[in-house]
Design an enzyme around this catalytic site. Structure first.
Site, mmCIF file in Angstrom:
data_model
loop_
_atom_site.group_PDB
_atom_site.id
_atom_site.type_symbol
_atom_site.label_atom_id
_atom_site.label_comp_id
_atom_site.label_asym_id
_atom_site.label_seq_id
_atom_site.Cartn_x
_atom_site.Cartn_y
_atom_site.Cartn_z
ATOM 1 N N ASN A 166 4.919 6.373 7.211
ATOM 2 C CA ASN A 166 5.451 5.591 6.080
ATOM 3 C C ASN A 166 6.971 5.889 6.035
ATOM 4 O O ASN A 166 7.197 7.257 5.589
ATOM 5 C CB ASN A 166 5.083 6.390 4.868
ATOM 6 N N TRP A 167 7.721 5.211 6.458
ATOM 7 C CA TRP A 167 9.110 5.296 6.788
ATOM 8 C C TRP A 167 10.024 5.179 5.399
ATOM 9 O O TRP A 167 11.070 5.448 5.369
ATOM 10 C CB TRP A 167 9.894 4.395 7.649
ATOM 11 N N HIS B 111 0.931 3.535 -3.646
ATOM 12 C CA HIS B 111 1.772 4.831 -3.235
ATOM 13 C C HIS B 111 2.242 5.656 -4.460
ATOM 14 O O HIS B 111 2.904 4.773 -5.315
ATOM 15 C CB HIS B 111 2.910 4.736 -2.278
ATOM 16 N N GLU C 118 -3.610 11.382 -1.523
ATOM 17 C CA GLU C 118 -2.401 12.085 -1.279
ATOM 18 C C GLU C 118 -1.860 12.742 -2.656
ATOM 19 O O GLU C 118 -1.314 12.068 -3.383
ATOM 20 C CB GLU C 118 -1.097 11.135 -0.907
#
Ligand code: PGA
Length: 263
Positions: free
Chosen positions: A14-15, A101, A171
């Site tokens: 995940n840049w 996210h 996460e």
């Protein structure tokens, strides 16, 4: 295909809003692709900023290093300034998209919006990397309720046949490198991933739930990556910061590859 994914571990980079130039993105993608070409047990998914995806897609060949988007909208086309649709992503032959996210949720994305995006992306044939995880870890286990609520809300409207394109990532927000208060550990991840599968079984049935990959994300680096696979039973990893540093990311992929060869 999920059965293949059971063997091949996914390493999702995940840049986020990096790197600063397309030239840097090209260089990074090229180096990662070269390194990953030797790793038979891993598939690397580079989730680059949308702006770079079209150019990078010309470098994709084979399946070891592919591209993903970091988000998408829930409509197919129309007057939605600044948004990118699942149709547009699929038109570049990009198969993966991260949704839900925590950094998008903290910018105001509600569960209901995540749910509409998941539904739209799955219906378009994309593989959805759905992120769930609590902001804080409480002592009396309320975080399990948060995870369950996020999963149930995101998946409430999905016909069963689409579930096999779903990848769930646990996460915990408190473990993400930018604001990590402490480290997660593989044993704890394992117990949360069992819980996640139980919730998924309630939504999609036991058989489907057993096949869905569950990944871990949050301060993964070359030191702990392999352990999440070998001891945590992770089907893959979502990597932020370490995916931007080639000297960390290539050893990280290698440690996942080595760990996968023993699972
Ligand atoms: P991190 O980020 O690896 O830098 O903790 C992970 C993420 O936010 O996806």
């Amino acid at each position: 295909m999920p059965s293949e994914r059971k063997i091949k571990k996914l390493v999702v980079a995940n840049w986020k809003m990096n790197p600063a130039s397309f030239a840097d993105a090209l260089r990074m993608f090229t180096e990662i692709k070269k390194g990953a070409s030797r790793m038979a047990n891993v598939q690397v998914v580079i989730c680059a900023p949308d702006l770079y995806l079209s150019g990078l897609s010309e470098l994709v060949s084979g399946h070891r290093t592919v591209l993903g988007a970091q988000d998408c909208f829930y409509e197919r086309s129309g007057a939605y300034t600044g948004e990118v649709s699942p149709v547009q992503i699929a038109s570049l032959k990009i198969n993966y998209v991260i949704l839900g996210h925590s950094e998008r949720r903290s910018l105001g994305e509600a569960d209901e919006v995540v749910s509409r995006k998941v539904s739209a992306a799955l219906r378009e044939g994309l593989q959805v990397i759905l992120c769930v995880g609590e902001t804080e870890r409480d002592a009396d286990g309320k975080y399990f309720d948060t995870i369950k609520a996020q999963l149930e809300s995101a998946l409430n409207n999905i016909p069963r046949r689409y579930f096999l394109n779903l990848i769930v990532t646990y996460e915990p927000v408190w473990a993400i490198s930018t604001h990590a208060t402490k480290e997660e550990n593989p044993a704890d991840f394992l117990s949360v991933s069992i819980f996640i599968r139980k919730v998924l079984a309630g939504i999609a049935g036991k058989e489907v739930a057993g096949k869905l990959p569950v990944l871990y994300g949050g301060s993964v680096d070359e030191r702990n990556a392999g352990v999440y696979i070998s001891e945590g039973g992770a089907d893959g990893l979502l990597v932020g910061r370490a995916s931007l540093l080639i000297d960390s990311f290539l050893p990280l992929i290698k440690s996942v590859n080595d760990a996968a060869s023993h699972t």
